[in-house]
Write a protein that holds these residues in place. Structure first.
Motif, short mmCIF file in Angstrom:
data_model
loop_
_atom_site.label_atom_id
_atom_site.label_comp_id
_atom_site.label_asym_id
_atom_site.label_seq_id
_atom_site.Cartn_x
_atom_site.Cartn_y
_atom_site.Cartn_z
N SER B 43 0.85 -1.20 0.00
CA SER B 43 0.00 0.00 0.00
C SER B 43 0.87 1.24 0.00
O SER B 43 0.57 2.24 -0.67
N GLN B 85 -7.45 1.25 -0.24
CA GLN B 85 -7.81 -0.07 0.27
C GLN B 85 -9.14 -0.05 1.03
O GLN B 85 -9.96 -0.92 0.88
N ASP B 159 -5.87 -0.69 -4.63
CA ASP B 159 -5.29 -1.35 -3.47
C ASP B 159 -6.26 -2.42 -2.98
O ASP B 159 -7.31 -2.11 -2.44
N GLU B 160 -5.90 -3.67 -3.21
CA GLU B 160 -6.72 -4.82 -2.81
C GLU B 160 -8.19 -4.67 -3.18
O GLU B 160 -9.06 -4.62 -2.33
MG LIG Z 1 -2.13 -2.65 2.24
#
Ligand SMILES: [Mg+2]
Ligand SMILES: Nc1ncnc2c1ncn2[C@@H]1O[C@H](COP(=O)(O)OP(=O)(O)OP(=O)(O)O)[C@@H](O)[C@H]1O
Lengths: 334, 234, 426
Positions: B43, B85, B159-160
């Protein structure tokens, strides 16, 4: 009927006027809180200084021989609001922005706003002394008395011209604010930043611009509220300082960060204050005729004595904080 | 020329550096996937690109220009978008307003882009007036992606995107990402569902302790026994 | 660090000497006694904010409570009140109060009788309303009677020793702080700030308007001193004045010293370690199972005790209790400036800040006047006319100066002049 008109004069009109002032003040506080995440105590000084700007302008206009059918305070209001907005921007640049840049905690900003409060108040007192001023030293305050004898009321409905204008101007400002927040790009960006400042930044929203707009609105509405308060009562250096807690109460009751909540909260506190000190005997007196001797109404039957009027707001504030700190309307809990 | 290229990027949150020389290069047609253990700095890498933390060493070139330490309001108009995220939607605002916020930096008419986003995520068109906070996790992820696409980015960073989604949704979101890529948007994403993501990645980066461990195409990394053993759970 | 503190205190001492020289000893001696009381109050805030991280913007309320306490305890007995029906009426009001309280408690327990949810809320609100009406129905006539000539105008004092009054000020402040803390310490900082201001304003309104108990705006004086008054010294004149004030100052410093000693010992021990843990890492210590709220309540109460005692000392010294003289600027924000400038988290910092800021506060008026006089002299010789209302204007300067000091401090010395010594925990 007479009793009803009395009630309207005493509670509805005075409550609405007070509520408008609280609402306009609370909107500024709540917007600043939503965007910058700190309780801005110096908002009272934005209001007071705004009223003094308007006062000076009104004096200057009168001196230049400009006359208007409405009170001069309202004529100069737009100019005073612009000056106040610039003043608010200047305060931010001079005192809060450096602290924010350093990454100071909200509490530090809160304390800094106390410092600003003291400085502005000191300056105002330095220039204007501690006495009080009136917008109506040269012009007269028109009072409208609506005769309602046709409806069987011996009392007229009484409202002053500034009060009437105040309610109208507040309503217009609230509508304008609503349109700004829901229709304009910048207004939406403001809501976005209040909702989630990090994501607003990530979206490419110019957060510095949003902060500036926030101060402009806070300053302008603060000036409006302060000037109106000064038009309704008198102008003095601690004009708004004395009511900053009721204003905070309005903002908190409405849920800090929520513009609409602040308006509702302001009206609520305004009405609550006038209702709490209302003397019910005046309305219920006809009942004395049918009540037995031992149950005659006393001369004053108010929920709280008049001297505790401001306390009503504090009590509402404290109770709200205890029972529902996020505000009585659906408020953000952060 | 690479769309984005990170060379020996060093950076952190003020204390000791978290990134100790990260190298990443993405071409316009690429899907780049960063994998690695928790706390590896994945991240942080994306945030570093996006100017959300201080880069103290190395260069970040986007479209041939060094953009290290530029802030998002300058990067977004250049064609860079980021889906964080978590907390990646404006919960109190409607879906449509969320999308509008993604287009904040655009001065031109963005209605066509919005139509394109709605076409990609038909559910969002249905719920356009609903506050984003009332949507399900998967729908929120779509709002977040839609918001990021509204600026017509050349590179989309995620992010994810599959975090917290049910397996079916994971597949769906990955398919959407591939589709977006086919429309000419470069992708750089961080993923925990490493095997699944690397399967369609044209570039894969394994990060550990803020440094590249392995770099290759996705399938290459999956095939590498060492990567499989240490980072893909056997 | 130590050297820095010593230098600063030496500078402060020099400032006191200069003020003594310029403004005269009677002025300076008064200001020093007040400074000692403010130092005690600042220590209280330092406990709450510096050590506990608790925001208290309601200091004024605690000072007023202390002032009322010492007035009530040490002012001579009012035989007229005690001889008339007042006590009996007050007793009834007290009973009404307890009846009301009982009613509210009962409503809050109504879930045991199977009343839950919305109905319980409604019942509780009604109970509050009824309790309020019952209480008002008793207290209003009682107050009206006592305030009349027949009732003795007000309840008067108890005629006890002023030091007892100081202690009672501490106790009363503690009791109020307990309730305030109990209901509001769970709030986040800015809400706590606003809640405490609100509560202190309620206290002010009550003390100002309960004429039967406090004489309200009519003020009470002269309140006796705990040490001999100037007229007790043979000879009279300035020496007697200084001797008497010296005695008061010694007593005040003794109280201050005891407070510092107790706080330092407690803070160095396990209690202080726990407090620091709570302040610096709220969540972690909560999960460590320490009862955070109870500790915070403790420190809030302790800090308020010092404020109550300090407030009582101030009233004792000036011999008059005037509820309308209390202002948030002078009695809440001033203390904050003292602690911030001195150094939150450091007792010596708080004491230093209190004395320094108090001196700045009191000399900014004469200083501003002097500056204005000079400017006015120049402007009138230059033909622009003199500055009007110099007296009134200089009186307002100190508010500005206070604001300036706090903003400068936050900007350039955010940790204060004598910052907290960060201890390494073993
Ligand atoms: Mg992360
Ligand atoms: N805001 C921050 N301030 C300081 N340190 C941070 C911050 N965010 C992350 N870190 C630290 O940086 C390191 C890398 O964090 P990062 O979030 O990049 O990990 P990650 O690879 O994304 O892990 P995950 O898979 O858990 O998301 C961690 O050690 C973390 O503690």
């Amino acid at each position: 009927m007479t009793e009803l008109i009395f009630f309207i004069n005493q509670v509805v009109i005075s409550g609405a006027v007070l509520g408008c002032i609280y609402a306009l003040g609370a909107v500024g506080i709540t917007l600043v809180f939503g965007i910058l995440r700190f309780a801005h105590f110096a908002h009272s000084e934005l209001m007071t200084s705004g009223a003094f700007f308007a006062f000076l302008l009104a004096g200057a206009f009168a001196a230049w021989g400009i006359t208007a059918p409405i009170p001069m305070g309202f004529v100069v209001l737009p100019i005073a609001m612009v000056i106040s907005a610039i003043f608010a921007l200047g305060i931010d640049k001079g005192f809060y922005a450096p602290l924010r840049k350093r990454g100071a905690k909200p509490v530090t900003l809160l304390i800094a706003s106390i410092g600003v409060t003291l400085m502005v108040q000191g300056l105002i007192r330095l220039f204007f002394g501690a006495g009080s001023y009136s917008f109506f030293e040269t012009e007269t305050k028109d009072v409208f008395r609506v005769d309602l004898s046709a409806f069987g009321s011996t009392r007229p409905l009484v409202i002053t011209e500034p009060q009437l204008l105040m309610i109208v101007v507040t309503a217009l400002s609230v509508i304008a604010l609503h349109l700004f927040l829901t229709r304009s790009r910048l207004g939406k960006a403001m809501r976005a930043m209040a909702d989630n400042a990090d994501l607003a930044q990530v979206s490419g929203i110019n957060t510095a611009l949003v902060v500036r707009v926030t101060w402009i609105i806070a300053g302008a509405l603060g000036c409006m509220a302060g000037t109106m308060l000064a038009l309704d009562v008198t102008l003095k250096p601690d004009l708004a300082f004395n009511i900053i807690i009721p204003i905070f109460a309005a903002a908190i009751v409405g849920g800090l960060g929520q513009a609409y909540g602040a308006i509702a909260g302001g009206l609520l506190i305004g009405f609550a204050e006038s209702l709490a000190v209302f003397n019910w005997t005046m309305v219920l007196r006809p009942l004395n005729a049918i009540l037995p001797e031992w149950l005659q109404l006393p001369a004053t039957l108010a929920f709280v004595p008049t001297e505790y009027k401001l306390t009503v707001a504090f009590v509402i504030l404290v109770v709200t904080l205890l029972v529902r700190p996020t505000g009585i309307f659906k408020g953000a809990s952060s | 020329m690479a769309l984005i290229e990170l060379k020996h990027v060093v950076g952190g949150y003020g204390g000791a550096p978290i990134l100790n020389g990260v190298n990443i290069a993405i071409e316009p047609h690429d899907i780049g996937v960063i994998v690695g253990p928790n706390g590896a700095g994945k991240s942080t890498t994306l945030k570093a690109i996006f100017g959300l933390l201080k880069v103290t060493g190395g260069t970040i070139e986007f479209g041939g220009e060094n953009v290290a330490n530029s802030l998002p309001d300058r990067l977004v108009p250049k064609g860079l978008s980021f889906v964080p995220q978590e907390k990646n939607v404006f919960t109190s605002m409607s879906v449509e307003e969320n999308l509008e916020m993604g287009a904040f930096t655009r001065k031109d008419d963005f209605r066509a882009t919005m139509a394109w986003v709605y076409e990609m995520f038909p559910v969002l068109a249905e719920k356009r007036r609903q506050p984003a906070g009332e949507l399900s996790g998967g729908q929120r992820q779509m709002v977040a992606m839609g918001r990021a696409l509204m600026s017509k980015p050349r590179l989309l960073m995620l992010d994810e995107p599959s975090a917290g989604l049910s397996p079916r949704y994971v597949i769906e979101i990955f398919e959407t990402i591939v589709r977006v890529n086919k429309e000419g948007v470069g992708i750089l994403m961080v993923e925990q569902n490493a095997r699944q993501a690397l399967a369609f990645a044209s570039k894969g980066f394994v990060l550990a302790s803020g440094q590249n461990r392995f770099t290759g195409t996705g399938p290459e990394l999956i095939a590498d026994p060492e990567v499989a053993k240490s980072f893909l759970g056997g | 660090m130590i050297q820095r503190s010593l230098t600063l205190f030496a500078g402060l001492f020099a400032l006191i000497l200069v003020i003594g020289w310029v403004m005269g000893l009677p002025f300076t001696s008064s200001r020093l006694v007040e400074a000692a009381a403010y130092a005690l109050i600042a220590l209280g805030l330092n406990l709450q904010w510096g050590y506990g991280g608790l925001f208290n913007f309601g200091i004024m309320g605690f000072l007023m409570v202390g002032g009322f306490a010492v007035t009530f305890i040490s002012y001579p007995v009012n035989p007229q009140f005690w001889g008339a029906d007042g006590p009996w009426l007050l007793g009834r009001a007290l009973l009404a109060f307890f009846a009301g309280a009982l009613l509210v408690l009962a409503a809050r327990q109504s879930h045991r009788a199977g009343i839950t949810g919305k109905w319980k809320t409604v019942l509780t609100v009604i109970a509050w309303f009824v309790a309020y009406c019952i209480y008002r129905s008793q207290i209003d006539p009682a107050a009206a009677y006592i305030e009349s000539d027949a009732g003795g105008k007000w309840v008067g004092g108890l005629g006890a020793h002023p030091v007892l009054g100081w202690l009672f000020g501490g106790v009363l402040a503690a009791a109020i702080a307990y309730f305030v803390g109990k209901i509001s310490l769970g709030l986040r900082t800015d809400y706590l700030a606003i809640a405490t201001i609100g509560i202190s304003e309620i206290i002010r309104a009550l003390i100002k308007n309960m004429d039967w108990l406090t004489r309200g705006t009519l003020t009470v004086s002269p309140i006796p001193w705990p040490v001999p008054l100037p007229d007790a010294y043979a000879g009279g004149g300035q020496p007697a004045l200084l001797l008497a004030r010296g005695g008061f100052l010694l007593l005040a410093i003794a109280v201050l010293a005891i407070a510092i000693l107790l706080i330092s010992r407690a803070y160095a021990g396990p209690w202080g370690r726990m407090m620091r843990a709570i302040r610096d890492n709220h969540i972690a210590s909560a999960s460590m199972g320490k009862n955070v709220t109870a500790r915070q309540l403790e420190i809030f109460v302790f800090g308020s005790v010092l404020m109550g005692i300090g407030g009582a000392m101030l009233v004792s010294f000036v011999q008059i209790f005037d509820p309308s003289s209390y202002q948030p600027i002078n009695h809440t924000f001033l203390i904050w400036v003292m602690v911030i400038v001195g150094g939150a988290g450091n007792n010596w910092g708080a004491v230093f800040g209190a004395v320094l800021i108090w001196l700045i506060w009191v000399i900014s008026e004469p200083l501003a006047k002097a500056v204005f006089d000079v400017v006015s002299y120049w402007s009138s010789t230059a033909g622009w006319g003199a500055i009007p209302d110099i007296e009134a204007r200089s009186a307002q300067m100190r508010v500005f100066v206070l604001g300036l000091v706090i903003t400068i401090a936050l900007r350039f010395a955010p940790k204060g002049l004598i910052p907290e010594v960060v201890r390494r925990e073993g």
